[in-house]
Design an enzyme around this catalytic site. Structure first.
Site, PDB file in Angstrom:
ATOM      1  N   ASP A  13     -10.681 -12.702 -14.532  1.00 36.94           N
ATOM      2  CA  ASP A  13     -10.567 -14.242 -15.144  1.00 36.94           C
ATOM      3  C   ASP A  13      -9.221 -14.679 -15.684  1.00 36.94           C
ATOM      4  OD1 ASP A  13     -11.165 -16.540 -16.734  1.00 36.94           O
ATOM      5  OD2 ASP A  13     -12.572 -15.712 -17.995  1.00 36.94           O
TER       6      ASP A  13
ATOM      7  N   HIS B 102       0.745  -1.328  -0.074  1.00 34.51           N
ATOM      8  CA  HIS B 102      -0.126   0.015   0.212  1.00 34.51           C
ATOM      9  C   HIS B 102       0.939   1.203  -0.031  1.00 34.51           C
ATOM     10  CE1 HIS B 102      -3.826   2.198  -0.004  1.00 34.51           C
ATOM     11  NE2 HIS B 102      -4.044   1.687   1.151  1.00 34.51           N
TER      12      HIS B 102
END
Length: 429
Positions: free
Chosen positions: A373, A156
């Site tokens: 995907d 982060h």
């Protein structure tokens, strides 16, 4: 059912080609300096069947590694290391771990628990030296039947959630052989002022060991009821994220009734700025995190909190409008907006007392997590977890795109009162 995960292998994946010399150093920003040494994590669960697969289980890890090496040439900071106030894009690589679980995915998904989820991601705190931490971790875990979990973790310090999901989607597309034209631009330092180690900035999300994380699921029908109940003359068209955010903060305040505290919600700046100023493919911590201070005497009503959250967004929009009216160059406007927003955040932070607890809310909703995907169709489920964080709420879309799953991390002594708050119980059941 308890799950045991065995690590089979670990490997460092480096970019397929060396990062050019002129791209080897990227400055951290003042906002990056706020961020603790923690990671954005998401775990994507897939079923491997012959009718939804473009890759096989045997070839999947190899394809992941090859494609990861390929896209790290574009996302080269992820293969670097943090050195002081900069990212050294030295191509040292990302950590890739392969593991196996001794449980059926179907059994795991019946009652997923945080203890088990911890086993599916890499714990960054295994690295004692911050400078040695890989900025990207990947862990692929195969279950006992045709199922797999792909966990990605990004520091982060250098990426926000929008950057993270952009990277994961491109990686997944590359695994399938798809070609996209996304050109990531690491320009956060052109927006926010550069970091300065001589300035001591308290982290917005302090680390704490004795905390507990639980998942709360809100169905779309209950969210609709909540939105109807909290509608007011001030905010009629509030969003489901605003409603759930206000609900969670109200429950948090109820569990700590005698305590002053500060709340903050991360707002993605990309959709709020003209694309001519801040491109959609801009990478980094391009967030606005306003602080809302609440005293120990007041009781937070959900309707009031919705209004406060909406007001912070309107104030941000006003700043952007004011700073984009002039005739300055694009670079100058971008810098002025960033400096103005940074000053607003620093000003509100200075008004908070050092002993005040900060509760952080971040939303992954409406981001395309369920479109990731890798060749086996869309995920069955997605989980998020943050190691060793305290006072943090992460909102994610449910698989239907209308419900919301909230991952709430609180000190152990606060969680019991929080989860029994009457408004929270009513919205979840």
């Amino acid at each position: 059912m308890a799950m045991k995960v065995e690590v089979m292998s670990k490997e460092v994946i480096k970019p397929a080609s060396a990062t050019p010399d002129h791209l080897r150093t990227i400055p951290l920003t003042l906002f990056d300096q706020f961020m603790p040494q923690t990671y954005i994590n998401s775990i994507f669960f897939y079923s491997i069947t012959s009718d939804n697969s473009t890759v096989t289980q045997a070839t999947f890890p190899h394809k992941l590694k090859i494609s990861l090496s390929e896209i790290l040439t574009r996302f080269f900071p992820l293969a670097g290391r943090i050195e002081g106030t900069r990212i050294d894009c030295n191509d040292e690589g990302a950590l890739f771990t392969e593991a196996r679980a001794d449980i059926l995915l179907s059994d795991f998904l019946r009652t997923p628990d945080v203890v088990s989820l911890k086993q599916l991601i890499v714990n960054p705190f295994d690295y004692l030296d911050h400078g040695s931490w890989p900025l990207l971790h990947v862990k692929v875990t195969f279950f006992t039947t045709e199922a797999v979990a792909v966990a990605a973790s990004v520091s982060h310090k250098i990426f926000d959630t929008a950057s993270f999901i952009k990277f994961v989607r491109i990686w997944a597309a590359t695994v399938k052989g798809c070609v996209d034209k996304v050109n990531p631009q690491f320009i956060a330092s052109a927006f926010y002022p550069p970091a300065d180690l001589s300035v001591e900035v308290p982290p917005l999300m302090p680390l704490r060991k004795k905390s507990i994380t639980k998942r709360f699921v809100f169905r779309s029908s209950n969210i609709h009821k909540l939105k109807t109940r909290v509608a007011s003359e001030h905010v009629m068209n509030h969003t489901r994220v605003e409603a759930i955010t206000a609900l969670l903060y109200s429950a948090i305040k109820g569990s700590r009734s005698n305590e002053s505290f500060t709340m903050t919600q991360s707002i993605n700046l990309r959709p709020r700025l003209p694309s001519t100023l801040l491109p959609p493919d801009a990478m980094g911590n391009l967030l606005y995190s306003p602080l809302l201070n609440e005293d120990s005497e007041s009781e937070i009503k959900i309707t009031e909190m919705v209004s406060k959250l909406r007001k912070t967004k309107e104030e941000l929009n006003e700043i952007i409008m004011e700073e984009t009216r002039g005739t300055e160059s694009t670079a100058s406007k971008l810098r002025m907006i960033g400096e103005r927003i940074a000053m607003e955040m620093l000003s509100s932070l200075s008004e908070s007392r050092a002993e005040t607890n900060v509760y952080v809310m971040t939303s992954f909703c409406r981001m395309p997590f369920y479109e990731v995907d890798f060749g086996w169709g869309t995920p069955l489920w997605i989980a998020s977890y943050v190691y060793e964080m305290s006072r943090l709420c992460i909102l994610m879309d449910a698989k239907d795109g209308e419900g919301i799953e909230a991952w709430v991390t609180l000190p152990e002594e606060d969680m019991s009162a929080f989860e029994q708050h009457q408004d929270l119980v009513a919205a979840e059941n």
